[in-house]
Write an enzyme that holds these catalytic residues in place. Structure first.
Site, PDB file in Angstrom:
ATOM      1  N   GLU A 196     -13.152  10.584  -4.547  1.00 63.02           N
ATOM      2  CA  GLU A 196     -13.668  10.129  -3.256  1.00 63.02           C
ATOM      3  C   GLU A 196     -12.608  10.318  -2.179  1.00 63.02           C
ATOM      4  O   GLU A 196     -11.419  10.085  -2.419  1.00 63.02           O
ATOM      5  CB  GLU A 196     -14.030   8.652  -3.382  1.00 63.02           C
ATOM      6  CG  GLU A 196     -14.571   7.996  -2.144  1.00 63.02           C
ATOM      7  CD  GLU A 196     -14.886   6.538  -2.427  1.00 63.02           C
ATOM      8  OE1 GLU A 196     -16.009   6.126  -2.143  1.00 63.02           O
ATOM      9  OE2 GLU A 196     -14.010   5.819  -2.946  1.00 63.02           O
ATOM     10  N   LYS A 198     -10.301   9.378   0.741  1.00 65.20           N
ATOM     11  CA  LYS A 198      -9.710   8.121   1.219  1.00 65.20           C
ATOM     12  C   LYS A 198      -9.595   8.216   2.734  1.00 65.20           C
ATOM     13  O   LYS A 198      -8.815   9.010   3.257  1.00 65.20           O
ATOM     14  CB  LYS A 198      -8.335   7.887   0.587  1.00 65.20           C
ATOM     15  CG  LYS A 198      -7.764   6.499   0.857  1.00 65.20           C
ATOM     16  CD  LYS A 198      -6.439   6.310   0.124  1.00 65.20           C
ATOM     17  CE  LYS A 198      -5.998   4.851   0.174  1.00 65.20           C
ATOM     18  NZ  LYS A 198      -5.858   4.335   1.537  1.00 65.20           N
ATOM     19  N   ARG A 203     -10.225  -1.252   5.624  1.00 62.79           N
ATOM     20  CA  ARG A 203     -11.222  -1.648   4.636  1.00 62.79           C
ATOM     21  C   ARG A 203     -11.957  -2.899   5.110  1.00 62.79           C
ATOM     22  O   ARG A 203     -11.358  -3.799   5.710  1.00 62.79           O
ATOM     23  CB  ARG A 203     -10.546  -1.911   3.294  1.00 62.79           C
ATOM     24  CG  ARG A 203     -11.522  -2.067   2.137  1.00 62.79           C
ATOM     25  CD  ARG A 203     -10.795  -1.996   0.836  1.00 62.79           C
ATOM     26  NE  ARG A 203     -11.663  -2.200  -0.311  1.00 62.79           N
ATOM     27  CZ  ARG A 203     -11.242  -2.151  -1.563  1.00 62.79           C
ATOM     28  NH1 ARG A 203      -9.959  -1.907  -1.814  1.00 62.79           N
ATOM     29  NH2 ARG A 203     -12.077  -2.347  -2.563  1.00 62.79           N
ATOM     30  N   ARG A 218      -9.448  -6.633   4.103  1.00 58.89           N
ATOM     31  CA  ARG A 218      -8.882  -6.477   2.759  1.00 58.89           C
ATOM     32  C   ARG A 218      -8.203  -7.760   2.299  1.00 58.89           C
ATOM     33  O   ARG A 218      -8.143  -8.060   1.114  1.00 58.89           O
ATOM     34  CB  ARG A 218      -7.874  -5.324   2.762  1.00 58.89           C
ATOM     35  CG  ARG A 218      -7.343  -4.931   1.388  1.00 58.89           C
ATOM     36  CD  ARG A 218      -6.367  -3.767   1.531  1.00 58.89           C
ATOM     37  NE  ARG A 218      -5.899  -3.308   0.242  1.00 58.89           N
ATOM     38  CZ  ARG A 218      -4.906  -3.855  -0.441  1.00 58.89           C
ATOM     39  NH1 ARG A 218      -4.294  -4.917   0.051  1.00 58.89           N
ATOM     40  NH2 ARG A 218      -4.522  -3.365  -1.610  1.00 58.89           N
ATOM     41  N   GLU A 250     -15.201   1.313   4.568  1.00 62.17           N
ATOM     42  CA  GLU A 250     -14.042   1.607   5.407  1.00 62.17           C
ATOM     43  C   GLU A 250     -14.558   1.871   6.814  1.00 62.17           C
ATOM     44  O   GLU A 250     -15.544   2.605   6.996  1.00 62.17           O
ATOM     45  CB  GLU A 250     -13.301   2.845   4.886  1.00 62.17           C
ATOM     46  CG  GLU A 250     -11.962   3.096   5.534  1.00 62.17           C
ATOM     47  CD  GLU A 250     -10.802   2.413   4.825  1.00 62.17           C
ATOM     48  OE1 GLU A 250      -9.661   2.562   5.299  1.00 62.17           O
ATOM     49  OE2 GLU A 250     -11.043   1.741   3.806  1.00 62.17           O
ATOM     50  N   PHE A 284     -18.728   2.764   0.378  1.00 59.98           N
ATOM     51  CA  PHE A 284     -18.346   3.392  -0.892  1.00 59.98           C
ATOM     52  C   PHE A 284     -18.654   2.558  -2.130  1.00 59.98           C
ATOM     53  O   PHE A 284     -18.506   3.053  -3.256  1.00 59.98           O
ATOM     54  CB  PHE A 284     -16.867   3.805  -0.886  1.00 59.98           C
ATOM     55  CG  PHE A 284     -15.884   2.698  -0.691  1.00 59.98           C
ATOM     56  CD1 PHE A 284     -15.488   1.901  -1.749  1.00 59.98           C
ATOM     57  CD2 PHE A 284     -15.322   2.472   0.563  1.00 59.98           C
ATOM     58  CE1 PHE A 284     -14.565   0.887  -1.565  1.00 59.98           C
ATOM     59  CE2 PHE A 284     -14.396   1.465   0.751  1.00 59.98           C
ATOM     60  CZ  PHE A 284     -14.015   0.668  -0.318  1.00 59.98           C
ATOM     61  N   GLU A 345      -6.183  11.244   4.496  1.00 60.77           N
ATOM     62  CA  GLU A 345      -5.075  10.401   4.044  1.00 60.77           C
ATOM     63  C   GLU A 345      -4.815  10.578   2.557  1.00 60.77           C
ATOM     64  O   GLU A 345      -3.678  10.529   2.101  1.00 60.77           O
ATOM     65  CB  GLU A 345      -5.382   8.931   4.333  1.00 60.77           C
ATOM     66  CG  GLU A 345      -4.226   8.006   3.963  1.00 60.77           C
ATOM     67  CD  GLU A 345      -4.614   6.534   3.996  1.00 60.77           C
ATOM     68  OE1 GLU A 345      -3.720   5.703   3.775  1.00 60.77           O
ATOM     69  OE2 GLU A 345      -5.796   6.225   4.219  1.00 60.77           O
ATOM     70  N   ARG A 361      -6.204  -3.456 -10.395  1.00 58.26           N
ATOM     71  CA  ARG A 361      -5.910  -2.083  -9.987  1.00 58.26           C
ATOM     72  C   ARG A 361      -6.464  -1.107 -11.029  1.00 58.26           C
ATOM     73  O   ARG A 361      -5.713  -0.421 -11.724  1.00 58.26           O
ATOM     74  CB  ARG A 361      -4.407  -1.904  -9.785  1.00 58.26           C
ATOM     75  CG  ARG A 361      -3.864  -2.728  -8.629  1.00 58.26           C
ATOM     76  CD  ARG A 361      -2.424  -2.395  -8.280  1.00 58.26           C
ATOM     77  NE  ARG A 361      -1.958  -3.196  -7.167  1.00 58.26           N
ATOM     78  CZ  ARG A 361      -2.169  -2.903  -5.879  1.00 58.26           C
ATOM     79  NH1 ARG A 361      -2.841  -1.797  -5.565  1.00 58.26           N
ATOM     80  NH2 ARG A 361      -1.723  -3.688  -4.921  1.00 58.26           N
ATOM     81  N   LYS A 365      -5.219   6.034  -6.722  1.00 55.28           N
ATOM     82  CA  LYS A 365      -5.167   6.656  -5.400  1.00 55.28           C
ATOM     83  C   LYS A 365      -4.081   7.714  -5.413  1.00 55.28           C
ATOM     84  O   LYS A 365      -3.034   7.547  -6.052  1.00 55.28           O
ATOM     85  CB  LYS A 365      -4.902   5.619  -4.304  1.00 55.28           C
ATOM     86  CG  LYS A 365      -3.589   4.869  -4.436  1.00 55.28           C
ATOM     87  CD  LYS A 365      -3.452   3.817  -3.342  1.00 55.28           C
ATOM     88  CE  LYS A 365      -2.175   2.990  -3.533  1.00 55.28           C
ATOM     89  NZ  LYS A 365      -2.042   1.928  -2.507  1.00 55.28           N
TER      90      LYS A 365
END
Length: 548
Positions: A196, A198, A203, A218, A250, A284, A345, A361, A365
């Site tokens: 996906e 970023k 967020r 966030r 986002e 997302f 990004e 986590r 990313k």
């Protein structure tokens, strides 16, 4: 002002459930009532269908109410008004108008269940009944005898009431860990990954309950209104069948052509500088939709398909994030390189069958700093121009440092970024002692050599910048951008890479060099990833991608 916790409203709801002809009509009545609800949802749910109950206490209470109201439990459906309440042979005068609230009834019933003797319960009922109407007492009887829901199951009540109970309670977000080896993604997720784009924005977690919306950051704090201006109307149009939901998204500022504006332009003042700019929301993930929870167990593939089936995209306003299914390492690598070549990004990589795990986590990313052994990380050699005292145990130590560079055209020092040293306590103490003789508290009138915005003036300022040390500062991304610092340079996530005792102010990066480095960095990054992605023949990650 309307009281959403009025017990009279609760009585009306219970009666409408009794009057409904079938199960679906009862569900519809309950859903209509909570369409714009602003009361104590937990208490309403507990009165309608408690998650736990004391069966013995409720049987005793049911018998007491049958006696004092002279009705049988099985007769509740046919009872109308004009009930009388008699305790120990004495009639209890009832109120003509209902003034009690759901929280009061909730507390009263809990007190009844906790009372030990029948006489104590009768005393409590007598006191409470004096402020009730006959309809209030009938409804309390329905609650304690577990008839308030009129045949709806606890699951029905939970499904229809819980979205409003959850409203204004943000869910801790699922998080991503840095990924330096793409192969590790497929090792963890052999079923394949969803790659996906970023987006370089902020967020936001979106809650909808009826016609109401809430937006959380966030860090689970409310999002300032100017950052989500217009989003309510566009979300309502984009999800026409939604009664309630919790979405992960986002928000990004885009210009009139739909191109993303630089990070930081969501701020109120920055928005004013872009008259044609507006907020675009990239959806997302889906945590909850129309009463169904997708937390913890539902695969991402399914959650994504729910979004695809429900959304009516509004280009430039509310769209799904660009995402592609990848099954092999080469497909994954090509998507990453192609995406980074566009200047995005980074990318987020998620297992196709992975669940939404709050505060964990479980995602990956990847940014350009994670590739090529860090060779693409942007760095500048900057001079320490000032320092800020820390808080807590570091209240007397320099904790954050103001870094800058010389504008050789004007011979003025400009500020570039603030950075933590990253040192342990002992090393930070030693550094503070070393730098303290070279610095002093700034006067109201700053020296002519120093160009600094008022909000960035440090607690301690260099007496002579030419005597200050040089540090190499790394960051995830560097852009030309007029912001908080006067150099016109933005460094994303800056950190001290190393101290440079081999350099002094004259060999440090100056402003003109920094501007050229930014241009070269952006151009080289795009060329590098474009070259790496030359074999990629899939759709552009800038366009909406559909799962097969």
């Amino acid at each position: 002002m309307e009281n959403h916790d009025s017990f009279y409203k609760f009585c009306q709801l219970c009666q409408s459930l009794y009057d409904a002809d079938d199960h679906q009509e009862k569900r519809d009545a309950l859903e209509r009532h909570f369409a714009d609800f602003r009361g104590s949802a937990f208490m309403w749910r507990e009165l309608l269908a408690p998650a736990e109950s004391d069966a013995a206490a409720d049987r005793e209470l049911t018998l007491i109410f049958e006696t004092i109201l002279s009705i049988e439990r099985t007769e509740q459906e046919n009872v109308t008004r004009n009930l009388k309440c008699t305790i120990d042979g004495a009639a209890v005068p009832l109120s003509r108008e209902s003034r009690i609230t759901v929280p009061q009834v909730y507390e009263f019933i809990n007190d009844l269940r906790g009372s030990g003797s029948r006489q104590e319960r009768l005393r409590l009922i007598g006191q409470f009944a004096a402020g009730c109407t006959d309809e209030d007492l009938l409804t309390v009887f329905r609650v304690v005898s577990d008839h308030a829901h009129a045949g709806l199951s606890a699951e029905d009540v939970m499904e229809l009431v819980e979205p409003w109970e959850r409203f204004q309670k943000p869910v801790p977000p699922a998080l991503a860990q840095p990924c330096r080896r793409l192969a590790s993604v497929l090792v963890k997720h052999p079923e394949g990954a969803l790659a996906e784009v970023k987006y370089d924005g902020e967020r936001v977690q979106v809650h909808k309950a009826g016609s109401r919306f809430k937006f959380f950051s966030r860090t689970l704090k409310p999002v300032p209104e100017h950052k989500v201006a217009g989003c309510r109307e566009h979300l309502t149009r984009a999800f026409p069948r939604a009664r309630n939901f919790i979405l992960d998204a986002e928000i990004v500022m885009v210009d009139g052509s739909g191109e993303a504006l630089p990070f930081g332009t969501l701020g109120r003042l920055k928005q004013m500088e872009h008259a044609d700019g507006h907020v675009c929301m990239y959806i997302f993930d889906c945590l909850r939709y129309n009463g169904v929870s997708y937390l913890n167990a539902t695969p991402l593939d399914f959650r994504r398909r729910v979004l695809q089936d429900e959304i009516v995209p509004i280009e430039g306003r509310v769209v799904l994030s660009a995402m592609e299914r990848t099954n092999t390492l080469s497909e994954l690598r090509r998507f990453v390189h192609r995406t980074l070549a566009t200047g995005a990004e980074g990318v987020v990589l998620k297992g196709r069958l992975s669940s939404y795990a709050p505060n964990k986590r479980d995602w990956f990313k990847m940014k350009k700093e994670h590739l090529c052994d860090g060779a693409l990380v942007d760095t500048l050699d900057l001079v320490v121009l000032g320092a800020y005292y820390g808080t807590g145990r570091n209240c007397r130590k320099m904790s954050v440092f103001l870094m800058g560079c010389l504008d050789r055209e004007s011979n003025v020092w400009t500020t570039v970024t603030k950075v933590h040293s990253g040192l342990a306590d002992a090393a930070l103490t030693a550094l503070s002692k070393e730098l303290r003789p070279l610095m002093a508290a700034p006067r109201d009138d700053l020296p002519e050599w120093f160009d600094c915005n008022e909000s960035m003036v440090p607690h301690l300022l260099a007496a002579d910048p030419e005597k200050m040390p040089v540090w190499e500062i790394a960051c995830s991304e560097m852009k030309a951008n007029i912001g908080a610092h006067t150099a016109g340079v933005t460094m994303r996530f800056p950190r001290v890479k190393r101290f440079r005792p081999d350099k002094d102010w004259s060999t440090a990066t100056d402003l003109q060099e920094a501007e050229q480095l930014i241009r070269n960095s952006q151009e080289n990054t795009k060329k590098t990833f474009a070259r790496l992605a030359t074999t990629y023949d899939g759709p552009s990650p800038n366009k909406k991608l559909k799962l097969n």
